[in-house]
Write a protein that holds these residues in place. Structure first.
Motif, short mmCIF file in Angstrom:
data_model
loop_
_atom_site.label_atom_id
_atom_site.label_comp_id
_atom_site.label_asym_id
_atom_site.label_seq_id
_atom_site.Cartn_x
_atom_site.Cartn_y
_atom_site.Cartn_z
N LEU A 29 36.35 35.33 41.04
CA LEU A 29 35.53 36.20 42.11
C LEU A 29 34.63 35.00 42.69
O LEU A 29 34.22 35.54 43.96
N LEU A 30 34.19 34.04 42.15
CA LEU A 30 33.07 33.12 43.04
C LEU A 30 34.01 32.34 44.04
O LEU A 30 33.39 31.91 45.03
N VAL A 31 35.26 32.26 43.98
CA VAL A 31 36.26 31.62 44.96
C VAL A 31 36.11 32.38 46.37
O VAL A 31 35.81 31.91 47.49
N LYS A 75 23.35 33.50 37.69
CA LYS A 75 24.26 34.16 36.78
C LYS A 75 25.35 34.87 37.87
O LYS A 75 25.06 35.85 38.64
N PRO A 76 26.54 34.46 37.58
CA PRO A 76 27.64 34.88 38.53
C PRO A 76 27.94 36.50 38.03
O PRO A 76 27.74 36.71 36.84
N ARG A 77 28.43 37.33 39.02
CA ARG A 77 28.87 38.67 38.63
C ARG A 77 30.08 38.51 37.69
O ARG A 77 30.82 37.57 37.72
N LEU A 78 30.01 39.49 36.84
CA LEU A 78 30.95 39.61 35.83
C LEU A 78 30.88 38.93 34.59
O LEU A 78 31.54 38.77 33.68
N ARG A 79 29.96 37.81 34.53
CA ARG A 79 29.79 37.12 33.45
C ARG A 79 28.50 37.67 32.59
O ARG A 79 27.59 37.88 33.30
#
Length: 217
Positions: A29-31, A75-79
């Motif tokens: 997702l970060l990509v 905090k990245p999403r989904l982590r």
């Protein structure tokens, strides 16, 4: 017997796919959305609980005139859990200093200076690909160096640029969020591209299970 073995293999493959997704979906997702990382305060300087492993680097920073600001989380999403960092500042040097841990648990330090009207200079005390947008962004790293040498290098890399004058904790949090939403996006994409590939592998494994499930034995 053949049906039992096929079911067992299918469950093993499914388990591997789920594990790959859990470990890598947030990176994939970060990509596509590197600006989705949220930078949140954790504790101010007087309540900051610095891990013992970071004490040596923190001592070097204090000797150089840096003072603690507080800790924050990225905090990245989904982590489920974010990445904890510990912030210091030296207004006279126009620099923030941040301590954190590498993925394999080693202490790390980087210096960050926001530029006016926009942009950053980032100098890391560990291996990091160099990247530059003239007049707006400079990033790079030095391997196995002291905090003093890192600061000297950072000072040199600031020459000819215009740092901002606000080195408060609020300014550090804003700078972190702006980095993810601005010049840091290309770096975040490169760092997490492998996660996208592993996510695609997981999707292919799951698709293979379902598409192959109706084939005759």
């Amino acid at each position: 017997m053949h049906a039992f073995l096929a079911l067992f293999l299918a469950l093993v493959v499914l388990g591997m796919a789920v594990m790959l997704l859990v470990l890598n979906l947030w990176r994939a997702l970060l990509v596509f959305a590197p600006g989705g990382v949220r930078v949140r305060p954790v504790a101010p300087a007087d309540r900051m609980e610095l891990p013992l492993e970071l004490g040596l680097l923190a001592g070097e920073l204090r000797k150089l005139g840096f003072h603690p600001l507080g800790s924050h989380e990225e905090k990245p999403r989904l982590r489920r859990k974010g990445f904890r960092s510990y912030d210091f500042a030296h207004p006279g040097e126009h620099a923030f200093a941040t301590l954190h841990f590498s993925p394999d648990g080693k202490p790390r330090l980087y210096l960050l200076t926001p530029l006016a009207p926009e942009g950053f200079v980032l100098t890391a005390g560990y291996q990091r690909p160099g990247f530059e947008v003239p007049g707006r962004y400079r990033s790079g790293g030095l391997v196995a160096t002291s905090a003093e040498h890192l600061l000297r290098t950072h000072r040199e890399r600031l020459q000819g640029l215009n740092p901002t004058g606000d080195f408060s904790w609020d300014a550090r949090l804003r700078a972190g969020q702006a980095w993810y939403q601005g010049p840091g996006q290309s770096e975040v994409r490169r760092q997490n591209f492998q996660g996208l590939l592993w996510t695609l592998v997981a999707v292919i494994l799951v698709a293979g299970l379902f598409l192959g499930g109706g084939r005759p034995a």
